[in-house]
Design a protein around this motif. Structure first.
Motif, short mmCIF file in Angstrom:
data_model
loop_
_atom_site.label_atom_id
_atom_site.label_comp_id
_atom_site.label_asym_id
_atom_site.label_seq_id
_atom_site.Cartn_x
_atom_site.Cartn_y
_atom_site.Cartn_z
N ALA A 166 0.84 -1.20 0.00
CA ALA A 166 0.00 0.00 0.00
C ALA A 166 0.87 1.25 0.00
CB ALA A 166 -0.93 -0.01 1.21
N GLY A 167 1.90 1.27 0.85
CA GLY A 167 2.81 2.41 0.86
C GLY A 167 3.55 2.57 -0.46
N ALA A 168 3.95 1.44 -1.06
CA ALA A 168 4.70 1.49 -2.31
C ALA A 168 3.85 2.00 -3.47
CB ALA A 168 5.25 0.09 -2.63
N VAL A 169 2.64 1.48 -3.59
CA VAL A 169 1.78 1.87 -4.72
C VAL A 169 1.40 3.35 -4.62
CG1 VAL A 169 -0.48 1.49 -5.78
CG2 VAL A 169 0.94 -0.46 -5.13
N MET A 170 1.17 3.84 -3.40
CA MET A 170 0.82 5.26 -3.23
C MET A 170 2.00 6.18 -3.56
SD MET A 170 -1.76 5.49 0.04
CE MET A 170 -0.70 4.60 1.18
N ALA A 171 3.23 5.70 -3.33
CA ALA A 171 4.40 6.54 -3.55
C ALA A 171 4.98 6.41 -4.95
CB ALA A 171 5.49 6.20 -2.52
N ALA A 172 4.62 5.35 -5.68
CA ALA A 172 5.19 5.11 -7.00
C ALA A 172 4.99 6.28 -7.97
CB ALA A 172 4.63 3.83 -7.60
N PRO A 173 3.84 6.99 -7.96
CA PRO A 173 3.68 8.12 -8.89
C PRO A 173 4.76 9.18 -8.76
CG PRO A 173 1.55 7.52 -7.98
CD PRO A 173 2.58 6.72 -7.23
N LEU A 174 5.27 9.40 -7.55
CA LEU A 174 6.34 10.37 -7.37
C LEU A 174 7.60 9.92 -8.10
CD1 LEU A 174 7.67 12.87 -6.13
CD2 LEU A 174 8.03 11.54 -4.02
N GLY A 175 7.94 8.65 -7.97
CA GLY A 175 9.12 8.13 -8.66
C GLY A 175 8.99 8.22 -10.16
N GLY B 232 15.34 -5.42 15.91
CA GLY B 232 14.12 -4.85 16.46
C GLY B 232 12.88 -5.23 15.66
N ARG B 233 11.77 -4.64 16.06
CA ARG B 233 10.51 -4.93 15.39
C ARG B 233 9.96 -3.62 14.82
NH1 ARG B 233 7.35 -9.16 14.98
NH2 ARG B 233 5.11 -8.91 14.70
N VAL B 234 9.51 -3.65 13.58
CA VAL B 234 8.99 -2.46 12.91
C VAL B 234 7.47 -2.46 12.99
CG1 VAL B 234 8.85 -1.21 10.73
CG2 VAL B 234 10.95 -2.40 11.35
N ALA B 235 6.89 -1.33 13.46
CA ALA B 235 5.44 -1.22 13.56
C ALA B 235 4.84 -0.95 12.19
CB ALA B 235 5.08 -0.09 14.53
N TRP B 236 3.50 -0.98 12.11
CA TRP B 236 2.83 -0.81 10.81
C TRP B 236 3.18 0.50 10.11
CZ3 TRP B 236 1.60 -5.26 9.21
CH2 TRP B 236 1.07 -6.23 10.06
N PRO B 237 3.24 1.66 10.81
CA PRO B 237 3.64 2.89 10.09
C PRO B 237 5.04 2.78 9.49
CG PRO B 237 2.60 3.45 12.17
CD PRO B 237 2.83 1.97 12.19
N GLY B 238 5.94 2.12 10.21
CA GLY B 238 7.29 1.92 9.67
C GLY B 238 7.28 1.04 8.44
N LEU B 239 6.44 0.00 8.44
CA LEU B 239 6.33 -0.86 7.26
C LEU B 239 5.84 -0.05 6.05
CD1 LEU B 239 4.70 -4.10 8.70
CD2 LEU B 239 7.03 -3.85 7.84
N GLY B 240 4.86 0.83 6.30
CA GLY B 240 4.37 1.67 5.21
C GLY B 240 5.46 2.57 4.67
N GLY B 241 6.32 3.08 5.56
CA GLY B 241 7.44 3.92 5.12
C GLY B 241 8.45 3.15 4.28
N VAL B 242 8.74 1.91 4.68
CA VAL B 242 9.64 1.07 3.89
C VAL B 242 9.06 0.85 2.50
CG1 VAL B 242 10.65 -1.24 3.68
CG2 VAL B 242 10.66 -0.08 5.89
#
Length: 250
Positions: free
Chosen positions: A85-94, A129-139
């Motif tokens: 979800a994070g990737a598809v939303m950010a792809a237009p910028l790339g 460590g463990r990455v929370a959901w917002p961090g996963l979206g950022g990745v």
């Protein structure tokens, strides 16, 4: 389609493109990633960046039947969904950056991103460590921007997974499934900007067959207990591709 295939057969560097797709398919078959790191540095020597991205993405989409069903069964689909979800939303910028930048700096971005990724993998860096959901979206978002600009959809997510403690089989499945979803987002944005050429589509169709053949071979070779050997082989192939594709050697 015949015209597109004719243009593909006349494409510069076709023999090299076939070679790197064979290597990329083998590596992806037993690791779940690596094709873009191998293909993009070399493809950028012969094709404009947008065409190279279309070639890579289309050929990848034509191999889904060979790799996605197994990945779907083994992946953590909830986690992959957040990343995607994070990737598809950010792809237009790339993709927008790709449309406004000259090809030369894009090739350097490809080389630098691939080199940093390889260095991090070879160094054996691990994040415990463990990455929370917002961090996963950022990745995922970072993968979307980088993938839209350079075609290197994997590095942020590959580093996230391979630097962590996840099981090799699930990491491989998560990566395959994520990259398949992001391919759709990138192609949609390239189509919206009229950046998809017939030659790139023809090349994608032409190279999909040898690519999927080596993916299947890589899948048959993959066994989790030999993970170290597979990683070492993948790193060597990726390093050779990065060196051969450096703009300094044009």
């Amino acid at each position: 389609m015949p015209e597109a295939l004719g243009a593909a057969l006349a494409a510069p560097g076709l023999a090299w493109l076939i070679l790197v797709f064979l290597a990329g398919g083998l590596v992806r078959g037993f690791t779940g990633f690596g094709t873009a790191l191998i293909v993009m540095p070399v493809a950028g020597r012969f094709l404009p960046p947008a065409e190279a991205i279309v070639l890579l993405t289309v050929s990848g989409m034509l191999t889904w039947l060979a790799i996605v069903p197994r990945a779907w069964a083994e992946a953590d689909r909830r986690e992959v969904g957040v990343l995607a979800a994070g990737a598809v939303m950010a792809a237009p910028l790339g993709v927008w950056l790709l449309s406004v930048l000259d090809p030369a700096p894009v090739r350097w971005v490809v080389a630098v991103a691939a080199t940093v990724t390889l260095a991090a993998l070879v160094s054996g860096w691990r994040y415990r460590g463990r990455v929370a959901w917002p961090g996963l979206g950022g990745v995922g978002a970072s993968a979307g921007v980088l993938g839209g600009l350079t075609g290197l959809t994997g590095p942020p997510v590959v580093l996230f997974y391979l630097a962590g403690p996840g099981r090799a089989a699930q990491v491989r499945a998560n990566t395959i499934l994520f990259l398949a979803i992001l391919d759709i987002g990138i192609v949609a944005n390239l189509l919206a900007r009229d950046m998809v050429t017939g030659r790139a589509l023809g090349l994608g169709a032409l190279l999909a067959l040898p690519y999927v053949a080596t993916i299947l071979i890589g899948q048959r070779l993959f066994t989790p207990e030999r993970e170290g050997f597979y990683r070492a082989a993948a790193y060597g192939i990726i390093g050779a591709a990065i060196l051969s594709g450096l703009p300094l050697f044009d």
